[in-house]
Design an enzyme around this catalytic site. Structure first.
Site, mmCIF file in Angstrom:
data_model
loop_
_atom_site.group_PDB
_atom_site.id
_atom_site.type_symbol
_atom_site.label_atom_id
_atom_site.label_comp_id
_atom_site.label_asym_id
_atom_site.label_seq_id
_atom_site.Cartn_x
_atom_site.Cartn_y
_atom_site.Cartn_z
ATOM 1 N N HIS A 120 -2.781 4.784 -2.628
ATOM 2 C CA HIS A 120 -3.799 5.561 -1.912
ATOM 3 C C HIS A 120 -3.595 7.046 -2.204
ATOM 4 C CE1 HIS A 120 -5.760 6.438 2.295
ATOM 5 N NE2 HIS A 120 -6.382 7.050 1.304
ATOM 6 N N GLY A 166 1.117 7.735 13.000
ATOM 7 C CA GLY A 166 1.182 7.701 14.457
ATOM 8 C C GLY A 166 -0.092 8.078 15.182
ATOM 9 N N HIS A 205 0.868 -1.184 0.000
ATOM 10 C CA HIS A 205 0.000 0.000 0.000
ATOM 11 C C HIS A 205 0.905 1.234 0.000
ATOM 12 C CE1 HIS A 205 -3.760 2.100 1.511
ATOM 13 N NE2 HIS A 205 -2.861 2.935 2.012
ATOM 14 N N ASP A 220 -7.885 1.435 7.071
ATOM 15 C CA ASP A 220 -6.537 2.018 6.992
ATOM 16 C C ASP A 220 -6.323 3.012 8.131
ATOM 17 O OD1 ASP A 220 -4.099 3.080 6.216
ATOM 18 O OD2 ASP A 220 -4.861 4.040 4.395
ATOM 19 N N ASP A 240 1.032 5.347 0.125
ATOM 20 C CA ASP A 240 0.313 6.585 0.419
ATOM 21 C C ASP A 240 0.894 7.741 -0.376
ATOM 22 O OD1 ASP A 240 -1.583 5.688 2.220
ATOM 23 O OD2 ASP A 240 -0.417 6.182 4.010
#
Ligand code: DX5
Ligand code: ZN
Length: 225
Positions: free
Chosen positions: A67, A146, A34, A176, A36
């Protein structure tokens, strides 16, 4: 019994060693990579572009999902598909006609997922789910690593799963943000068949052990669907 699919979120990797990190995840038997992407508009920061997708594509045959946390996914779809993405994830909240973007991506031979932010009502996604290959529910606010898992999102996952089953649709349901061995069970119970995991997978030297633990936790509650 089918187990939950695990997608490794490359944003949590050592980005100075992308090739090795992707190979490490392959060895840990994750199901997808995945990636980002952030444009400084849809979210305040910048992250990862088509070059990173290209590097990952060179070293793995695992499916790569990209994504797009960007304001104009329709404008950049081709660049990410040409770089090697197997699926693009586009946001309902971005500045575009999501129905058109989903069709555009699929016409280019790529799968397309629709993502919704934690505050977006899942009902707003329903009219698009006949066409989308996946619904991705963000369980943190996009843009920052985080963050803790927003548990309220699970109710939307339950609703989406019930909608899918009632309408005899086939889209996958992914979650996610903040997924760990503690939250993966509730994700699966709510109806997700995929989770995206960043920190927990990459921070551990033995990613294989983490992936086995995540799958074991998912199986305890009966993964599948
Ligand atoms: C959103 C983030 C999330 C998430 C990833 O901008 O990129 O995808 O926080 O990291 P983990 O899985 O470690 O929460
Ligand atoms: Zn993501």
């Amino acid at each position: 019994m089918r187990t939950v699919r695990l997608a490794a979120n490359l944003l949590a990797a050592d980005l100075g060693n992308i090739e090795q990190e992707v190979k490490r995840m392959e060895k840990a038997q994750v199901d997808a990579i995945h990636i980002d992407v952030m444009d400084g508009h849809f979210v305040p920061y910048f992250a990862l572009g088509p070059e990173v997708v290209q590097v990952a594509r060179r070293v793995t045959r695992l499916p790569i999902e990209v994504h797009l946390m960007i304001q104009q996914p329709d404008r950049y779809a081709r660049a990410f598909i040409e770089a090697g993405a197997d699926m693009l994830i586009v946001h309902l909240e971005a500045y575009h006609d999501p129905k058109r973007t989903i069709a555009l991506v699929q016409e280019m031979g790529c799968r397309c997922s629709l993502a919704i932010n934690p505050m977006t009502l899942v009902e707003n996604a329903y009219p698009l789910l006949k066409n989308a290959d996946q619904l991705l529910c963000m369980s943190v606010n996009p843009g920052f690593m985080g963050q803790p898992f927003i548990i309220e999102v699970l109710e939307k996952v339950r609703l989406a799963r019930a909608f899918r089953d009632k309408q005899h649709l086939h889209f996958d349901i992914s979650i996610d943000g903040g997924v760990t061995d503690e939250t993966v069970g509730p994700c699966v119970t709510a109806g997700a068949n995929q989770v995206v995991v960043g920190r927990q997978l990459f921070a551990n030297k033995d990613a294989g052990e983490v992936s086995r633990l995540l799958r074991a936790r998912a199986n305890e509650v009966g993964a599948g669907g």
